[in-house]
Design an enzyme around this catalytic site. Structure first.
Site, PDB file in Angstrom:
ATOM      1  N   LYS A 116      -1.263   7.200   1.117  1.00 36.94           N
ATOM      2  CA  LYS A 116      -0.274   6.388   1.816  1.00 36.94           C
ATOM      3  C   LYS A 116       0.973   7.207   2.136  1.00 36.94           C
ATOM      4  O   LYS A 116       1.617   7.010   3.171  1.00 36.94           O
ATOM      5  CB  LYS A 116       0.078   5.161   0.975  1.00 36.94           C
ATOM      6  CG  LYS A 116      -1.036   4.118   0.939  1.00 36.94           C
ATOM      7  CD  LYS A 116      -0.619   2.912   0.145  1.00 36.94           C
ATOM      8  CE  LYS A 116      -1.643   1.784   0.288  1.00 36.94           C
ATOM      9  NZ  LYS A 116      -2.976   2.155  -0.156  1.00 36.94           N
ATOM     10  N   GLU A 200       8.902   1.753  -2.177  1.00 34.81           N
ATOM     11  CA  GLU A 200       9.471   1.257  -0.927  1.00 34.81           C
ATOM     12  C   GLU A 200      10.374   0.058  -1.182  1.00 34.81           C
ATOM     13  O   GLU A 200      10.250  -0.624  -2.215  1.00 34.81           O
ATOM     14  CB  GLU A 200       8.364   0.808   0.033  1.00 34.81           C
ATOM     15  CG  GLU A 200       7.501   1.917   0.567  1.00 34.81           C
ATOM     16  CD  GLU A 200       6.450   1.406   1.534  1.00 34.81           C
ATOM     17  OE1 GLU A 200       5.991   2.206   2.360  1.00 34.81           O
ATOM     18  OE2 GLU A 200       6.098   0.214   1.452  1.00 34.81           O
ATOM     19  N   HIS A 235      -1.324  -9.948  -4.642  1.00 34.69           N
ATOM     20  CA  HIS A 235      -1.380  -8.966  -3.555  1.00 34.69           C
ATOM     21  C   HIS A 235      -2.776  -8.846  -2.959  1.00 34.69           C
ATOM     22  O   HIS A 235      -3.082  -7.870  -2.281  1.00 34.69           O
ATOM     23  CB  HIS A 235      -0.898  -7.588  -4.031  1.00 34.69           C
ATOM     24  CG  HIS A 235       0.443  -7.632  -4.687  1.00 34.69           C
ATOM     25  ND1 HIS A 235       1.595  -7.937  -3.994  1.00 34.69           N
ATOM     26  CD2 HIS A 235       0.815  -7.438  -5.981  1.00 34.69           C
ATOM     27  CE1 HIS A 235       2.615  -7.915  -4.830  1.00 34.69           C
ATOM     28  NE2 HIS A 235       2.170  -7.622  -6.028  1.00 34.69           N
ATOM     29  N   ARG A 292     -11.921   1.752   7.659  1.00 32.74           N
ATOM     30  CA  ARG A 292     -13.214   1.099   7.434  1.00 32.74           C
ATOM     31  C   ARG A 292     -13.175  -0.279   8.073  1.00 32.74           C
ATOM     32  O   ARG A 292     -12.145  -0.701   8.601  1.00 32.74           O
ATOM     33  CB  ARG A 292     -13.471   0.947   5.931  1.00 32.74           C
ATOM     34  CG  ARG A 292     -12.322   0.250   5.201  1.00 32.74           C
ATOM     35  CD  ARG A 292     -12.621  -0.038   3.757  1.00 32.74           C
ATOM     36  NE  ARG A 292     -11.454  -0.447   3.002  1.00 32.74           N
ATOM     37  CZ  ARG A 292     -10.910  -1.645   2.986  1.00 32.74           C
ATOM     38  NH1 ARG A 292     -11.439  -2.589   3.746  1.00 32.74           N
ATOM     39  NH2 ARG A 292      -9.860  -1.925   2.256  1.00 32.74           N
TER      40      ARG A 292
END
Length: 660
Positions: A116, A200, A235, A292
């Site tokens: 990421k 973040e 999440h 994917r």
């Protein structure tokens, strides 16, 4: 086009790929672990090969075992599905080295998006907007804590190699950062073999919107519109829909263009999803790219009329994209609900068990079910506990919502805990129906979504009794003996009996009087004349005082599962002559809520702890569950050590409550 492909996956995605391959005349090879020897995807495929024992690391995550199976089968290509090795660049390279086509993007693209942190650096260069944060490679805890402080709390710690909602922690204050970082790194290492994280700014009330992209080897890249995946628990997505409610044509065009640019920036080929996080004012930021097919791809298929697996196969076979951007149109609204074996009332803890009874809504133009499970199959602790994906489509969102509610009300699951009733409440929740969507919806609407348990209506007890009487009558007829008949006939007059059922701590007696053509049932101050018919799948068509009532009553040992008006009421049949003990004695231990592995001991035996203090961390189905102190007290001793496997209900530790 290929003649034969191997599917390096299991469950519903393996079954999904098999359906398209069969339609295209392509033979399929399934792989299976010992736990999946009789699984549905194994039964559906043209061939099936064993690849190892139940643990995924020794089977579905074994590149060597899967490549060996592919070569032995004579397959020309490998479809990775999603999860497991689907985003593993080493696997994609190993397929190519073995002379097999990997039905997915190039290894370089997977690597570019696999981290990421690296992905966000690439997107920044491509001009795609990013959430403020730290995406660097240095992983020193002190540096990460300093970066978090500079960003400003709350912050999000996220596994750099993560996905599927795993390896994510929200931290609201500096004092909690260290413990959250350690927990996130443990879960990330266990799930992805990589403990690196990024930090973040945590956006307040964000929406999670993703864009489906497709690219071929000739430089063509298109998007297939967006999906809203904001409704999540832990999440992980619960409901997905397409298109995103409230999306303007201008914002759709901007997000689609950004997604296409992201795919071009890494030389992408095949199916991919660019995920954005959006603020209430419409600003959107790149979050990650999934290299994917996504679990929620059916909603895109429903609104476009396209088969995305077919597109994957054609692109992998070096064909150009079937359509250009201007040829792709959107029609109607689709919603997907993930039906899981889990207990929403206990923090969505995964459940295990055998599906002793499974009835699903009827499929058709408006309703689709993707599943790798059939009646009689087991949900084990080895893999994701998804039972099915229920997808509905209609011309408008309002009509799609109505279809989803109707379809959820038609589900009948016995043998394993599930979230069907929770999904029904979620779809009916005023915030969801009004499209007031963000990732905190479930937590914010807890009062509506997790109501206090309610008492079963008297009709439930009457239905359980009537179903039993009708079964007895049917069994008596099958016995071909007058003496075996259970019709209540007595020489001296009408026969009477009492049936007793318990729901939670409440017990109700149903007084039965046999009458011509039916029964007189008395319960809870109500008296009805009853008759009815039982269907082959336990459907009960009951008539009470001339009013018809449709239900399903499933017998599972001493329990009666009564499905009525979209709910399932579980009653225990009580023998008045031999009463069973109700409940069990409380011990001095804390029990495992599910099977799993002990990964951390967080308390010192003999030292006092406060109520709510974390005592032990249990890992199950790649997720961590913290066992906390139920009250102020002392841990006398742990019964297991780090690394030990524990069964459901095992006493994990001895705990002594402090005197008042």
């Amino acid at each position: 086009m290929f003649d034969k492909i191997l599917i390096a996956n299991r469950g519903e995605i393996a079954c999904r790929v098999i359906r398209t391959a069969r339609r295209l005349g392509i033979r399929t090879v399934a792989v299976y672990s010992d736990a999946d020897a009789s699984a549905r995807h194994v039964r559906m495929a043209d061939e099936a090969l064993r690849i190892g024992p139940a643990p995924a690391r020794e089977s579905y995550l074994s590149i060597t075992a899967i490549l060996d199976a592919a070569l032995r089968s004579g397959a020309q290509a490998v479809h990775p599905g999603y999860g497991f090795l689907s985003e593993n660049a080493d696997f994609a390279e190993a397929c190519a080295a073995a002379g097999l086509v990997f039905i997915g993007p190039p290894a370089a693209a997977i690597r570019a998006m696999g981290s990421k942190s690296a992905a966000k650096a690439l997107m920044e260069k491509a001009g795609v907007p990013l959430v403020p944060g730290y995406h660097g490679e240095v992983q020193d805890p002190n540096l990460l804590a300093a970066k978090a402080a500079a960003i400003g709390f709350p912050v999000l710690i996220k596994a750099s190699a993560g996905g599927g909602g795993k390896g994510i922690r929200i931290v609201t204050q500096a004092d909690d950062f260290s413990a959250a970082l350690a927990s996130c790194k443990r879960e990330s290492a266990a799930s992805f073999g990589d403990e690196r994280v990024l930090v973040e700014r945590y956006l307040q009330q964000p929406r999670h919107i993703e864009v489906q992209v497709f690219a071929d080897r000739f430089g063509n890249v298109v998007h297939l519109f967006e999906r809203d995946c904001s409704v999540q628990r832990r999440h992980q997505k619960v409901l997905e829909e397409a298109p995103a409610p409230g999306m303007t044509p201008e914002r759709r065009a901007a997000m689609g263009a950004a997604a296409v640019e992201a795919a071009r920036a890494i030389g992408y080929v095949g199916a991919g999803t660019v995920e954005f996080i959006c603020e209430p004012d419409g600003r959107f930021y790149f979050m990650e790219m999934n290299t994917r097919l996504q679990v929620e791809h059916p909603v895109t298929e429903m609104i476009t009329g396209l088969d995305l697996v077919e597109w994957q196969l054609r692109v992998a076979a070096d064909e150009p994209l079937p359509l250009a951007q201007e040829q792709i149109s959107l029609r109607g609204h689709a919603i997907e609900a993930r039906v899981y074996a889990e207990d929403p009332s206990r923090g969505f803890l995964p459940a295990t068990g055998t599906l002793s009874h499974l009835q699903t809504p009827a499929e058709g133009v408006h309703v689709r079910i993707d599943s790798g499970i059939e009646e009689g199959d087991a949900i084990t602790p080895h893999y994701d506990p998804m039972i099915a994906k229920l997808i509905v489509w209609d011309e408008t969102r309002e009509r799609a919502l109505a279809r989803m509610l109707q379809s959820l009300g038609s589900y009948r699951i016995v043998g394993v805990g599930n979230n069907v009733e929770f999904l029904s409440r979620l779809v009916a929740c005023p915030a969801f129906t009004a499209a007031a969507l963000d990732t905190g919806l479930i937590e914010r609407e807890r009062d509506y979504l997790f109501p206090a348990s309610s008492e079963a209506p008297i009709e439930v007890f009457l239905l359980a009794a009537l179903a039993r009487l009708l079964r007895e009558r049917h069994e008596g007829r099958d016995a071909h003996s007058l003496w075996a008949a259970r019709d209540g006939w007595r020489l001296t007059g009408a026969a009477r009996r009492v049936l007793v059922y318990r729901h939670d701590d409440r017990e109700e007696r149903v007084l039965v009087t046999y009458e011509a053509g039916g029964y007189r049932l008395e319960c809870g101050g109500r008296s009805v004349q009853a008759c009815g018919e039982l269907g082959p799948r336990d459907e009960l068509r009951a008539v009470f005082d001339g009013s018809r009532l449709n239900a399903t009553v499933v017998v599972a040992r001493e329990r009666r599962h009564v499905f009525l008006h979209g709910r399932c009421w579980v009653l225990a049949a009580v023998d008045p002559l031999v009463r069973r003990a109700q409940g069990r004695e409380a011990g001095g231990g804390l029990a495992a809520p599910m099977p799993g592995k002990v990964v951390a001991l967080l308390a010192t035996p003999g030292a006092p702890v406060e109520r709510g203090a974390p005592l032990l961390v249990l890992e199950a189905m790649k997720m961590e569950h913290t066992i906390a102190a139920p009250a102020a007290g002392t841990v006398k001793a742990f019964r297991f050590g780090v690394g030990d496997q524990v069964s459901d209900g095992a006493e994990l530790l001895d705990f002594e409550v402090a005197p008042a």
